[in-house]
Design a protein around this motif. Structure first.
Motif, PDB file in Angstrom:
ATOM      1  N   LYS A  43       0.726  -1.160   0.074  1.00  0.00           N
ATOM      2  CA  LYS A  43      -0.046   0.028   0.066  1.00  0.00           C
ATOM      3  C   LYS A  43       0.738   1.155   0.018  1.00  0.00           C
ATOM      4  CE  LYS A  43      -4.082  -1.979   2.218  1.00  0.00           C
ATOM      5  NZ  LYS A  43      -4.846  -2.342   3.319  1.00  0.00           N
ATOM      6  N   VAL A  44       2.066   1.162   0.868  1.00  0.00           N
ATOM      7  CA  VAL A  44       2.809   2.393   0.798  1.00  0.00           C
ATOM      8  C   VAL A  44       3.510   2.595  -0.536  1.00  0.00           C
ATOM      9  CG1 VAL A  44       4.917   3.201   1.810  1.00  0.00           C
ATOM     10  CG2 VAL A  44       3.278   2.206   3.179  1.00  0.00           C
ATOM     11  N   GLU A  45       3.982   1.536  -1.175  1.00  0.00           N
ATOM     12  CA  GLU A  45       4.515   1.734  -2.378  1.00  0.00           C
ATOM     13  C   GLU A  45       3.439   2.155  -3.646  1.00  0.00           C
ATOM     14  OE1 GLU A  45       6.552  -1.573  -5.907  1.00  0.00           O
ATOM     15  OE2 GLU A  45       6.403  -2.204  -3.875  1.00  0.00           O
ATOM     16  N   GLN A  46       2.154   1.628  -3.358  1.00  0.00           N
ATOM     17  CA  GLN A  46       1.150   2.262  -4.408  1.00  0.00           C
ATOM     18  C   GLN A  46       1.090   3.698  -4.152  1.00  0.00           C
ATOM     19  OE1 GLN A  46      -0.270   0.841  -6.779  1.00  0.00           O
ATOM     20  NE2 GLN A  46      -1.056   2.566  -7.543  1.00  0.00           N
ATOM     21  N   ALA A  53       3.161   9.824  -9.990  1.00  0.00           N
ATOM     22  CA  ALA A  53       2.354  10.277 -11.153  1.00  0.00           C
ATOM     23  C   ALA A  53       1.801  11.363 -11.140  1.00  0.00           C
ATOM     24  CB  ALA A  53       1.523   9.080 -11.378  1.00  0.00           C
ATOM     25  N   ALA A  54       1.485  12.054  -9.810  1.00  0.00           N
ATOM     26  CA  ALA A  54       0.704  13.133  -9.795  1.00  0.00           C
ATOM     27  C   ALA A  54       1.871  14.241 -10.194  1.00  0.00           C
ATOM     28  CB  ALA A  54       0.135  13.276  -8.675  1.00  0.00           C
TER      29      ALA A  54
END
Length: 140
Positions: A43-46, A53-54
């Protein structure tokens, strides 16, 4: 006295039992700690990937705005320098390389020529020529 003594013994025992049972209730899926840590890491990686990306999107958006501003300045300069165009009534905007010309000019030929001049500037993808020919009724 026996009631007070047993009450003092039972209440702490119940509280102690509840405290010991909290970790068992907190881990509802009965997954081993290593699996939970792995899921948390994913989850942290995502989140990190989404943030990158933002940031990349924000960078590209900023570059596009700078390019559009440069195109607008070049078109305005070209129109001002052109002897066949009276650019005082022409408003120029650029979005994603598309130049929009708005305002009033004195003739259809001037409107067409202004569109051609705008289209020759670097970075122009397309010209949306919305220039209108001013009549004596429009200039009052």
């Amino acid at each position: 006295m026996k009631t007070t003594y047993s009450f003092k013994l039972i209440v702490p025992a119940i509280l102690f039992g509840m405290v010991l049972s909290v970790p068992a209730f907190a881990q509802g899926d009965n997954a081993p700690a290593s699996q939970s840590m792995h899921q948390a890491g994913d989850k942290v990686e995502q989140v990190g990937s989404d943030t990158a990306a933002a940031a990349k999107d924000a960078y590209h958006g900023t570059v596009r705005v700078i390019e559009d501003t440069t195109i607008t300045a070049e078109v305005k300069t070209a129109l001002a320098r052109d002897k066949n165009v009276s650019s005082s009534g022409i408003h120029v905007t650029t979005t994603a390389g598309v130049v929009t010309l708005e305002g009033n000019v004195s003739s259809p030929e001037m409107a067409q020529h202004a569109g051609q001049v705008a289209g020759q500037s670097d970075g122009v993808v397309r010209v949306d020529n919305r220039l209108m020919v001013a009549t004596s009724a429009n200039t009052d």
